[in-house]
Design a protein around this motif. Sequence first.
Motif, PDB file in Angstrom:
ATOM      1  N   MET A   1      49.127  36.528  58.693  1.00 45.88           N
ATOM      2  CA  MET A   1      50.306  36.727  57.872  1.00 45.88           C
ATOM      3  C   MET A   1      51.053  35.403  57.757  1.00 45.88           C
ATOM      4  O   MET A   1      51.142  34.655  58.723  1.00 45.88           O
ATOM      5  CB  MET A   1      51.233  37.766  58.507  1.00 45.88           C
ATOM      6  N   THR A   2      51.611  35.181  56.598  1.00 46.04           N
ATOM      7  CA  THR A   2      52.425  33.980  56.405  1.00 46.04           C
ATOM      8  C   THR A   2      53.808  34.219  57.005  1.00 46.04           C
ATOM      9  O   THR A   2      54.197  35.361  57.290  1.00 46.04           O
ATOM     10  CB  THR A   2      52.577  33.657  54.913  1.00 46.04           C
ATOM     11  N   ALA A   3      54.552  33.144  57.172  1.00 48.57           N
ATOM     12  CA  ALA A   3      55.904  33.256  57.718  1.00 48.57           C
ATOM     13  C   ALA A   3      56.780  34.125  56.813  1.00 48.57           C
ATOM     14  O   ALA A   3      57.595  34.920  57.300  1.00 48.57           O
ATOM     15  CB  ALA A   3      56.516  31.867  57.893  1.00 48.57           C
ATOM     16  N   LEU A   4      56.613  34.007  55.510  1.00 45.44           N
ATOM     17  CA  LEU A   4      57.394  34.817  54.571  1.00 45.44           C
ATOM     18  C   LEU A   4      57.053  36.294  54.718  1.00 45.44           C
ATOM     19  O   LEU A   4      57.942  37.154  54.707  1.00 45.44           O
ATOM     20  CB  LEU A   4      57.140  34.355  53.135  1.00 45.44           C
ATOM     21  N   GLN A   5      55.767  36.606  54.877  1.00 43.38           N
ATOM     22  CA  GLN A   5      55.366  38.001  55.063  1.00 43.38           C
ATOM     23  C   GLN A   5      55.923  38.566  56.359  1.00 43.38           C
ATOM     24  O   GLN A   5      56.349  39.721  56.405  1.00 43.38           O
ATOM     25  CB  GLN A   5      53.843  38.113  55.034  1.00 43.38           C
ATOM     26  N   VAL A   6      55.944  37.749  57.416  1.00 42.41           N
ATOM     27  CA  VAL A   6      56.507  38.200  58.694  1.00 42.41           C
ATOM     28  C   VAL A   6      57.994  38.492  58.516  1.00 42.41           C
ATOM     29  O   VAL A   6      58.481  39.534  58.956  1.00 42.41           O
ATOM     30  CB  VAL A   6      56.276  37.155  59.805  1.00 42.41           C
ATOM     31  N   ARG A   7      58.717  37.589  57.863  1.00 42.92           N
ATOM     32  CA  ARG A   7      60.155  37.805  57.647  1.00 42.92           C
ATOM     33  C   ARG A   7      60.405  39.061  56.823  1.00 42.92           C
ATOM     34  O   ARG A   7      61.314  39.850  57.129  1.00 42.92           O
ATOM     35  CB  ARG A   7      60.793  36.595  56.965  1.00 42.92           C
ATOM     36  N   ASN A   8      59.618  39.272  55.777  1.00 43.16           N
ATOM     37  CA  ASN A   8      59.773  40.463  54.940  1.00 43.16           C
ATOM     38  C   ASN A   8      59.485  41.735  55.735  1.00 43.16           C
ATOM     39  O   ASN A   8      60.193  42.732  55.601  1.00 43.16           O
ATOM     40  CB  ASN A   8      58.870  40.385  53.719  1.00 43.16           C
ATOM     41  N   ALA A   9      58.447  41.707  56.550  1.00 40.79           N
ATOM     42  CA  ALA A   9      58.112  42.875  57.370  1.00 40.79           C
ATOM     43  C   ALA A   9      59.220  43.151  58.383  1.00 40.79           C
ATOM     44  O   ALA A   9      59.605  44.297  58.590  1.00 40.79           O
ATOM     45  CB  ALA A   9      56.782  42.662  58.080  1.00 40.79           C
ATOM     46  N   GLN A  10      59.758  42.103  58.999  1.00 43.63           N
ATOM     47  CA  GLN A  10      60.835  42.285  59.968  1.00 43.63           C
ATOM     48  C   GLN A  10      62.095  42.825  59.293  1.00 43.63           C
ATOM     49  O   GLN A  10      62.795  43.657  59.856  1.00 43.63           O
ATOM     50  CB  GLN A  10      61.124  40.976  60.690  1.00 43.63           C
ATOM     51  N   GLN A  11      62.369  42.369  58.082  1.00 45.42           N
ATOM     52  CA  GLN A  11      63.527  42.890  57.361  1.00 45.42           C
ATOM     53  C   GLN A  11      63.331  44.365  57.019  1.00 45.42           C
ATOM     54  O   GLN A  11      64.261  45.163  57.129  1.00 45.42           O
ATOM     55  CB  GLN A  11      63.785  42.087  56.102  1.00 45.42           C
TER      56      GLN A  11
END
Length: 54
Positions: free
Chosen positions: A1-11
């Motif tokens: 997962m990219t950093a953006l995908q991780v941030r989106n999933a965490q949000q």
Amino acid sequence: MTALQVRNAQQAVDNLSRMGMPFDLAAWLVANWFKQNGIRVTEKHLELAFAHLR
């Protein structure tokens, strides 16, 4: 997962948590989001999404 995908999933996890969503249902919804976005559903990816709640 990219950093953006991780941030989106965490949000997404944060939003579901604020709504009082049971963990099992939240995990299913996040896994479904993974599938829709071409992300493999693995234990590691789910841990990345939910780890910040500990």
